[in-house]
Scaffold this motif. Structure first.
Motif, short mmCIF file in Angstrom:
data_model
loop_
_atom_site.label_atom_id
_atom_site.label_comp_id
_atom_site.label_asym_id
_atom_site.label_seq_id
_atom_site.Cartn_x
_atom_site.Cartn_y
_atom_site.Cartn_z
N ASP A 1 16.62 -5.79 9.49
CA ASP A 1 15.67 -4.77 9.91
C ASP A 1 15.76 -3.53 9.03
N LEU A 2 17.01 -3.10 8.77
CA LEU A 2 17.21 -1.89 7.99
C LEU A 2 16.72 -2.07 6.56
N ASN A 3 17.00 -3.23 5.98
CA ASN A 3 16.52 -3.48 4.62
C ASN A 3 15.00 -3.58 4.56
N LEU A 4 14.42 -4.20 5.57
CA LEU A 4 12.97 -4.34 5.62
C LEU A 4 12.29 -2.98 5.67
N VAL A 5 12.76 -2.13 6.61
CA VAL A 5 12.16 -0.80 6.76
C VAL A 5 12.38 0.04 5.51
N SER A 6 13.58 -0.02 4.93
CA SER A 6 13.87 0.78 3.74
C SER A 6 12.96 0.41 2.57
N ASN A 7 12.76 -0.88 2.37
CA ASN A 7 11.91 -1.31 1.26
C ASN A 7 10.45 -0.95 1.48
N ILE A 8 9.99 -1.10 2.72
CA ILE A 8 8.60 -0.73 3.00
C ILE A 8 8.39 0.77 2.82
N LEU A 9 9.33 1.58 3.32
CA LEU A 9 9.20 3.03 3.17
C LEU A 9 9.26 3.43 1.70
N GLU A 10 10.08 2.75 0.92
CA GLU A 10 10.16 3.07 -0.51
C GLU A 10 8.84 2.74 -1.20
N SER A 11 8.26 1.60 -0.84
CA SER A 11 6.96 1.23 -1.41
C SER A 11 5.87 2.20 -0.97
N TYR A 12 5.90 2.57 0.32
CA TYR A 12 4.90 3.50 0.86
C TYR A 12 5.01 4.86 0.19
N SER A 13 6.23 5.33 0.00
CA SER A 13 6.43 6.65 -0.61
C SER A 13 6.00 6.66 -2.07
N SER A 14 6.21 5.54 -2.77
CA SER A 14 5.85 5.49 -4.18
C SER A 14 4.33 5.52 -4.39
N LYS B 1 4.27 17.10 14.00
CA LYS B 1 5.60 17.29 13.43
C LYS B 1 6.67 16.71 14.32
N GLY B 2 6.48 16.87 15.63
CA GLY B 2 7.45 16.30 16.56
C GLY B 2 7.48 14.79 16.50
N GLN B 3 6.29 14.20 16.35
CA GLN B 3 6.22 12.76 16.24
C GLN B 3 6.86 12.27 14.95
N GLU B 4 6.72 13.08 13.87
CA GLU B 4 7.35 12.68 12.62
C GLU B 4 8.87 12.66 12.76
N GLU B 5 9.42 13.65 13.45
CA GLU B 5 10.87 13.72 13.59
C GLU B 5 11.41 12.60 14.46
N ASN B 6 10.60 12.18 15.46
CA ASN B 6 11.05 11.15 16.40
C ASN B 6 10.37 9.81 16.15
N TYR B 7 9.89 9.60 14.91
CA TYR B 7 9.16 8.37 14.62
C TYR B 7 10.07 7.16 14.76
N ASP B 8 9.62 6.17 15.50
CA ASP B 8 10.40 4.97 15.76
C ASP B 8 10.12 3.94 14.67
N LEU B 9 11.06 3.76 13.75
CA LEU B 9 10.86 2.84 12.65
C LEU B 9 10.97 1.39 13.07
N THR B 10 11.42 1.15 14.30
CA THR B 10 11.47 -0.25 14.76
C THR B 10 10.07 -0.84 14.88
N GLN B 11 9.07 0.05 15.03
CA GLN B 11 7.69 -0.43 15.10
C GLN B 11 7.31 -1.13 13.79
N VAL B 12 7.84 -0.61 12.66
CA VAL B 12 7.55 -1.22 11.37
C VAL B 12 8.14 -2.61 11.28
N SER B 13 9.42 -2.72 11.64
CA SER B 13 10.08 -4.02 11.54
C SER B 13 9.50 -5.02 12.53
#
Length: 600
Positions: free
Chosen positions: A553-566, A398-410
C-alpha cells in the motif's frame, strides 16, 4: 482542373424511425393513412419548438416510408446535423417526447456511429451487450429508453429469441412484454443527462450579434431567422468556385447595408467568427480598421453577404421552408425549396423600406458577450466533465488536505486491479467507494490451472458472461475440497512449486537495487506465529534470516503521488486514472516530486 474539383465528405447524419405497435392486421393503404395522420399530429403538436429552432444544416422532418423485408411501413426522418452535435441530441429529445405523447408509437434512432445512445451510456451497459448483438434492441417506448434483453442460454426464456432478426420481432416483444424491456436506471440516466434542459436549453444555445448587412438580407432574416444557418454554411464551406461567384454582388448591394441584430446558434457564430476572410475589391465591401468599434459587425455582415452567390449555398444546402407547411399543406411529392430559391421568393414577395430599417438601428438590442469563445483551461475541463456527466469536483479545503486519507488511493487502485479485463480493455470501478474485490491466491491459481486444461471445461462458451466472471471471486466453484483426490494433489503440488519458486526470486531480489528501492513493513509477526498460521509458508532466506515483506500500500501510494506531483498541475496518467475512479487529490503547493518515505 484542380480548382474545379470538389471533395466528397461523409456528413454526420441521424436517422429516426417511428413504428406503430401492432394490434390488429390492417390493409396497407389503411396503415399508410394512419401514419400520415400521425405525421400531421406530431408536426402540429411540436411546431412551437421546431419552427423557431435554428438548425445547423437540415431540419427535423418526417415522412411515410413503405415496408420492406422485415421492416414494416413506418414514419421516417433523416437530418444532417453537420458540426453541431446539439442538433442530434435535440432530435433525441423530440423523438423521446413523441413516444411519451403518443404511447402507441415506438421509436429507434441511430447515426453514422450506429447505436450512439449505447455509446453515451457505455459505462453502464450490461456485459452481454455489444455492437455485434445490439441490432433491433434499442427503442424509445412511453418516453423511456428500452433495451430488449438477450437470453443467457438459447430457449431459456420462451418469449426471447437468441437473436432479433427483424424489427417486427422486436415490436411484438415490446407490445407483449413492455414491463420487461425497460433499460436500467443508470443507462436511462446517462441518456437523460445528455438531453437534460430541453426545451429551455434551446435559448441558452443562441447568440445575438450586430451585423452590417444589405437591407435585402435583413428583410429575409426577419421573416426566416433560420436561414442564417445557410448563410454561415455558404461562407464556411466556400471554395475557389464560390469565391469567383461572389466577386460582384448583383442582388445584395453593399451600399444598402444597415446595422441589424442577428440571432445565431453558438456553433454558427463560432464558425463565422473564427475564419479570416478578405473581400474581393470588386465586391464593393470595405472593412474598417480592426480597432474600429464596429469592425466585428462589418466583418460578420460581409461574410453573411456571401450567401446569395455561393454555389455551396445553391447546390448543397437544402432546408425545409417551414415545418408546418411542409407537413400539412404541401403535397408529399413536392420538394422543399433550396435556400437560394427561398431567398429569391422572399425578396420578390416581402416589401421592405430601407429607411424604416435604418430607423431601427437606434433601438437594437445589446449584443451577447462572446467571451465563451475564449475558454480558460479550467473552464474547458469543466465543460468536458459536464459533457461526460461528471459533477464538478468540490475544492479541497486546507483542513481536508491536512487530513487527507491516502488509503482511498490504494483501495481504489486495488478495486481497479481486481476488475475483470479482457481483450476489449479494463473496467473502471463504477463507484470509488465500493469495497475492493478480495484476491485469493489459491482460488486464482486453481482457476488458472483450470484454464490450462488440467480440469475439464464446464462451459463451451467462448465469451465471458456474467456467470463466468463471478468465478474470479467465488469460492464455491473453486474450493479444493470439491475436487477429486488426484486433482487436489496435483493442484496443491503446483501451488507448492510456484510458492517455492517465488520465494527464491524474492531472496535473489532482496539484495539488489530493485529490492532496496521498495519500502518494507516496519513490524512483522514472529516467524513462529507466521509458520503456525500457514503450514506451507516457505523459509525465505539463507542462514534462517526472515525477509521483511514489502509494504504494498505504501509503495503504491508513494509512486502514484510521485507521478501526480511530477505532472505539475497538468493532465497526466496518474490524475486521469484517479479521476476516472472518482479520487481527487489535493494540489501540491510546490509541484515538486514526492520522495518515498525513509525507513527508521
Amino acid at each position: 482542373m484542380e480548382e474545379n474539383m470538389k471533395f466528397a465528405t461523409v456528413e454526420d447524419t441521424v436517422e429516426y424511425h417511428l413504428f406503430l405497435i401492432p394490434d390488429e392486421p390492417r390493409d396497407p393503404e389503411e396503415h399508410r393513412e394512419i401514419l400520415q395522420k400521425y405525421i400531421e399530429k406530431i408536426m402540429t403538436q411540436f411546431a412551437p419548438m421546431l419552427v423557431p429552432y435554428i438548425w445547423q444544416n437540415q431540419p427535423f422532418n418526417l415522412k411515410y416510408k413503405p415496408g420492406k423485408g422485415g421492416v414494416p411501413a413506418h414514419i421516417f426522418g433523416m437530418t444532417k446535423f453537420g458540426d453541431n452535435i446539439e442538433d442530434e441530441w435535440f432530435i433525441v429529445y423530440i423523438v423521446k417526447q413523441i413516444t411519451k405523447e403518443f404511447p402507441e408509437l415506438v421509436a429507434r434512432i441511430e447515426d453514422n456511429d450506429g447505436e450512439f445512445l449505447l455509446i453515451e451510456a457505455a459505462d453502464f451497459l450490461p456485459k452481454w451487450l455489444d455492437p455485434d448483438n445490439s441490432a433491433n434492441r434499442v427503442f424509445f417506448h412511453h418516453g423511456e429508453l428500452c433495451i430488449i434483453p438477450a437470453p443467457k442460454k438459447p430457449g431459456a426464456v420462451s418469449w426471447l429469441p437468441t437473436t432479433l432478426q427483424t424489427i417486427s420481432q422486436a415490436l411484438n416483444i415490446i407490445s407483449t412484454h413492455p414491463e420487461k424491456i425497460l433499460a436500467s436506471e443508470s443507462i436511462r440516466a446517462a441518456v437523460n443527462r445528455r438531453i437534460r434542459g430541453y426545451p429551455e436549453k434551446i435559448k441558452a444555445s443562441l447568440h445575438q450579434a450586430h451585423c452590417f448587412l444589405p437591407a435585402g438580407i435583413v428583410a429575409v432574416l426577419k421573416q426566416r431567422p433560420r436561414l442564417v444557418a445557410a448563410g454561415v454554411q455558404a461562407f464556411y464551406l466556400r471554395d475557389p468556385i464560390d469565391l469567383r461567384a461572389c466577386r460582384i454582388f448583383k442582388t445584395f448591394l453593399p451600399e444598402t447595408r444597415i446595422m441589424t441584430s442577428v440571432t445565431f446558434t453558438k456553433c454558427l457564430y463560432a464558425q463565422l467568427v473564427q475564419q479570416r476572410f478578405v473581400p474581393d475589391l470588386r465586391s464593393g465591401y470595405r472593412l474598417p480598421p480592426p480597432s474600429h468599434p464596429q469592425y466585428r459587425a462589418h466583418e460578420l455582415g460581409m461574410k453573411l453577404g456571401l450567401m446569395k452567390g455561393s454555389a455551396q449555398y445553391q447546390e448543397r444546402l437544402e432546408m425545409a421552408k417551414n415545418y408546418f407547411q411542409l407537413s400539412i399543406n404541401r403535397p408529399e411529392s413536392s420538394h422543399a425549396m433550396s435556400p437560394g430559391e427561398e431567398i429569391l421568393t422572399l425578396l420578390q414577395t416581402i416589401p421592405f423600406d430601407i429607411e424604416e430599417l435604418k430607423k431601427e438601428e437606434a433601438n437594437l438590442p445589446p449584443e451577447d458577450d462572446d467571451q465563451w469563445l475564449d475558454l480558460s483551461p479550467d473552464q474547458l475541463d469543466q465543460l468536458l466533465q459536464e459533457a461526460a456527466g461528471k459533477k464538478e469536483p468540490e475544492p479541497v479545503s486546507k483542513g481536508q488536505e491536512e487530513n487527507y486519507d491516502l488509503t482511498q488511493v490504494s483501495e481504489s487502485m486495488k478495486a481497479f486491479i481486481s476488475k475483470v479485463s479482457t481483450h476489449k480493455g479494463a473496467e473502471l470501478p463504477r463507484e470509488h467507494s465500493e469495497a475492493p474485490v478480495t484476491f485469493d491466491a489459491d482460488s486464482f491459481l486453481n482457476y488458472f490451472d483450470k484454464i490450462l486444461g488440467s480440469r475439464p471445461h464446464d462451459s463451451d462458451s467462448d465469451e465471458l458472461d456474467e456467470e463466468d466472471s463471478e468465478c474470479l471471486d467465488s469460492d464455491d466453484d473453486l474450493d479444493l475440497e470439491t475436487q477429486e483426490p488426484g486433482e487436489e494433489a496435483s493442484v496443491k503440488g503446483t501451488l507448492a512449486d510456484l510458492k517455492s519458486y517465488m520465494a527464491q526470486m524474492d531472496q535473489e531480489l532482496a539484495h539488489t537495487s530493485i529490492g532496496k528501492s521498495f519500502t518494507t513493513q516496519k513490524q512483522m509477526e514472529p516467524l513462529s506465529q507466521t509458520a503456525s498460521n500457514n503450514s506451507e509458508e516457505e523459509d525465505s532466506g539463507a542462514g534462517g534470516s526472515v525477509m521483511t515483506p514489502v509494504d504494498i500500500d505504501l509503495n503504491l501510494v508513494s509512486n502514484i503521488l510521485e507521478s501526480y506531483s511530477s505532472q505539475a498541475g497538468l493532465a497526466g496518467p496518474a490524475s486521469n486514472l484517479l479521476q476516472s475512479m472518482g479520487v481527487q487529490l489535493p494540489d501540491s503547493a510546490d509541484h515538486r516530486p514526492i520522495s518515498k518515505p525513509t525507513k527508521d
